[in-house]
Design a protein around this motif. Sequence first.
Motif, mmCIF file in Angstrom:
data_model
loop_
_atom_site.group_PDB
_atom_site.id
_atom_site.type_symbol
_atom_site.label_atom_id
_atom_site.label_comp_id
_atom_site.label_asym_id
_atom_site.label_seq_id
_atom_site.Cartn_x
_atom_site.Cartn_y
_atom_site.Cartn_z
ATOM 1 N N ALA A 109 1.342 -26.173 2.114
ATOM 2 C CA ALA A 109 -0.132 -26.144 2.198
ATOM 3 C C ALA A 109 -0.591 -25.252 1.161
ATOM 4 O O ALA A 109 -1.822 -25.650 0.806
ATOM 5 N N PHE A 112 -0.758 -27.082 -2.234
ATOM 6 C CA PHE A 112 -1.858 -28.268 -2.111
ATOM 7 C C PHE A 112 -3.349 -27.938 -1.417
ATOM 8 O O PHE A 112 -4.087 -28.758 -1.247
ATOM 9 N N LEU A 113 -3.580 -26.585 -1.445
ATOM 10 C CA LEU A 113 -4.726 -26.246 -0.777
ATOM 11 C C LEU A 113 -5.828 -26.590 -1.701
ATOM 12 O O LEU A 113 -6.209 -26.319 -2.811
ATOM 13 N N LYS A 115 -6.386 -29.553 -2.535
ATOM 14 C CA LYS A 115 -6.002 -30.501 -3.452
ATOM 15 C C LYS A 115 -5.094 -31.655 -2.544
ATOM 16 O O LYS A 115 -4.070 -32.353 -3.194
ATOM 17 N N GLU A 116 -5.166 -31.604 -1.374
ATOM 18 C CA GLU A 116 -4.416 -32.392 -0.336
ATOM 19 C C GLU A 116 -4.343 -33.946 -0.994
ATOM 20 O O GLU A 116 -5.328 -34.527 -1.074
ATOM 21 N N PRO A 119 -6.415 -36.770 2.110
ATOM 22 C CA PRO A 119 -6.894 -35.427 3.010
ATOM 23 C C PRO A 119 -7.269 -35.938 4.388
ATOM 24 O O PRO A 119 -7.229 -35.160 5.425
ATOM 25 N N LEU A 122 -3.126 -36.683 6.116
ATOM 26 C CA LEU A 122 -2.155 -36.171 5.011
ATOM 27 C C LEU A 122 -0.981 -36.675 5.036
ATOM 28 O O LEU A 122 -0.197 -36.883 5.879
ATOM 29 N N GLU A 124 2.244 -35.781 4.299
ATOM 30 C CA GLU A 124 2.757 -34.461 4.308
ATOM 31 C C GLU A 124 4.232 -34.612 3.633
ATOM 32 O O GLU A 124 4.742 -33.725 2.701
ATOM 33 N N MET A 127 3.342 -34.644 -0.060
ATOM 34 C CA MET A 127 3.245 -33.323 -0.409
ATOM 35 C C MET A 127 4.372 -32.350 -0.787
ATOM 36 O O MET A 127 4.690 -31.611 -1.497
ATOM 37 N N ARG A 164 1.223 -23.768 -7.987
ATOM 38 C CA ARG A 164 -0.035 -24.573 -7.438
ATOM 39 C C ARG A 164 -0.859 -24.765 -8.662
ATOM 40 O O ARG A 164 -1.648 -25.612 -8.913
#
Length: 280
Positions: A109, A112-113, A115-116, A119, A122, A124, A127, A164
């Motif tokens: 999380a 990818f905060l 920049k999901e 969105p 999600l 998951e 990611m 990140r």
Amino acid sequence: MTDTNQQQSDGRERVLSLRGISKNFGAVSALTDIDLDVHAGEVVALVGDNGAGKSTLVKILAGVHQPSSGSITFRGNSVTLDDPSAALRLGIATVFQDLALCENLDVVANIFLGKELSPFRLDEVSMEVKAWTLLNELSARIPSVREPVASLSGGQRQTVAIARSLLLEPKLILLDEPTAALGVAQTAEVLDLIERVRDRGLGVIMISHNMEDVRAVADRIVVLRLGRNNGVFDPDESNQELVSAITGASNNSVSRRASRRQAQSVQTPAPQGQAPEARR
């Protein structure tokens, strides 16, 4: 010490070139006529005393402040960094000293905060795979990408912040005091990480007050003093020269200690039957 404008291209792309960068806050001049070059696959350490202008320069490159005068060239093109998103779009990523991580969220999380993937629903799995790929490329020692950041060590948090910053595949990374407040083992882990980032072909600007950390990873050391360039040094040059450039004083504890050691080495007699050359 080398000339401030001396280039060390060695066939590498010049990622960043600053010429005559100045920044005024009202009547206060924070930076005056700063020149700086960074090439791909190079770590440039930015050092100086408190108030030397290091953080102001990094904020200009991050798009937080705009220069009062001067030019910024990024990958051969003249650019204007109007805001942080403009810097990110160009390929300039910044890891500030406070890291800006959400401790209650897990590693995925945090990476990818903002920049999901997908969105509104999600993704998951994708990611998590991407997070593991980034961390493995950096040989990071993270126990699980589903660990809350609050449970990680200082070095592991720095790793997450750098991972990140690599998500958008930047060409230049700015690291503000990356080893501050870290223990010996964690500092070594972060320095190894910086070398791996350089080996990926990225340009790196590293701000640090720790000369041993700077010497360990930097290809060049750029000294700022009172908002101005005050020399470019090779990491193998003496502490005496660096401290003199940072403080502006040639007579300090480092220079006095070096003089005492030199005097003692001259005065110490060689053992009987042994030539001075053999003793050295």
